[in-house]
Design a protein around this motif. Sequence first.
Motif, PDB file in Angstrom:
ATOM      1  N   VAL A   4       0.833  -1.348   0.081  1.00 53.61           N
ATOM      2  CA  VAL A   4       0.309   0.299   0.478  1.00 53.61           C
ATOM      3  C   VAL A   4       0.548   1.109  -0.124  1.00 53.61           C
ATOM      4  N   GLU A   5       1.757   1.335   0.544  1.00 54.48           N
ATOM      5  CA  GLU A   5       2.368   2.904   0.885  1.00 54.48           C
ATOM      6  C   GLU A   5       3.153   3.246  -0.161  1.00 54.48           C
ATOM      7  N   HIS A   7       2.490   1.963  -3.462  1.00 55.80           N
ATOM      8  CA  HIS A   7       1.665   2.055  -4.493  1.00 55.80           C
ATOM      9  C   HIS A   7       1.624   3.551  -4.281  1.00 55.80           C
ATOM     10  N   GLN A   8       0.571   3.928  -3.026  1.00 54.28           N
ATOM     11  CA  GLN A   8       0.844   5.463  -2.681  1.00 54.28           C
ATOM     12  C   GLN A   8       2.378   6.310  -3.305  1.00 54.28           C
ATOM     13  N   LEU A   9       3.227   6.019  -2.877  1.00 56.69           N
ATOM     14  CA  LEU A   9       4.301   6.758  -3.373  1.00 56.69           C
ATOM     15  C   LEU A   9       3.873   6.558  -4.916  1.00 56.69           C
ATOM     16  N   ALA A  11       1.428   6.352  -6.884  1.00 62.63           N
ATOM     17  CA  ALA A  11       0.442   7.593  -7.017  1.00 62.63           C
ATOM     18  C   ALA A  11       1.370   9.399  -6.857  1.00 62.63           C
ATOM     19  N   ALA A  12       1.450   9.903  -5.600  1.00 58.65           N
ATOM     20  CA  ALA A  12       2.443  10.763  -5.969  1.00 58.65           C
ATOM     21  C   ALA A  12       3.269  11.241  -6.254  1.00 58.65           C
TER      22      ALA A  12
END
Length: 108
Positions: A4-5, A7-9, A11-12
């Motif tokens: 998840v982390e 994936h968020q990075l 996306a960022a």
Amino acid sequence: GRYVEQHQLNAAESLYKELLEFRRKVSPEDFEGIGVILNDLAGLYQLLTRFDEAEESFVDALDAFRKTLPESKDNYTITLKNLAELYRLQGRDDEAYLLQKKTNDYSK
């Protein structure tokens, strides 16, 4: 967890790149705004241990800020410090030292 982390990075990163492209298209003369985005993107690359991309983005940010000195002196100095820290992380202590010395000159 980690997926998840990550994936968020990722996306960022996409969002920063879109924002950078948009800023360059809409306000090509806003070098300070472009520099801030590049500095933030470089910080993300550093977090992802993509050091070559981080260095390139920090250098591009410095180039952008240089165009608006002395107004962008604070952002320029912050980015110099960030690049120095990247060099330290890579064991490039001599280069880090020289940049840190340069930041002290700009802080005066």
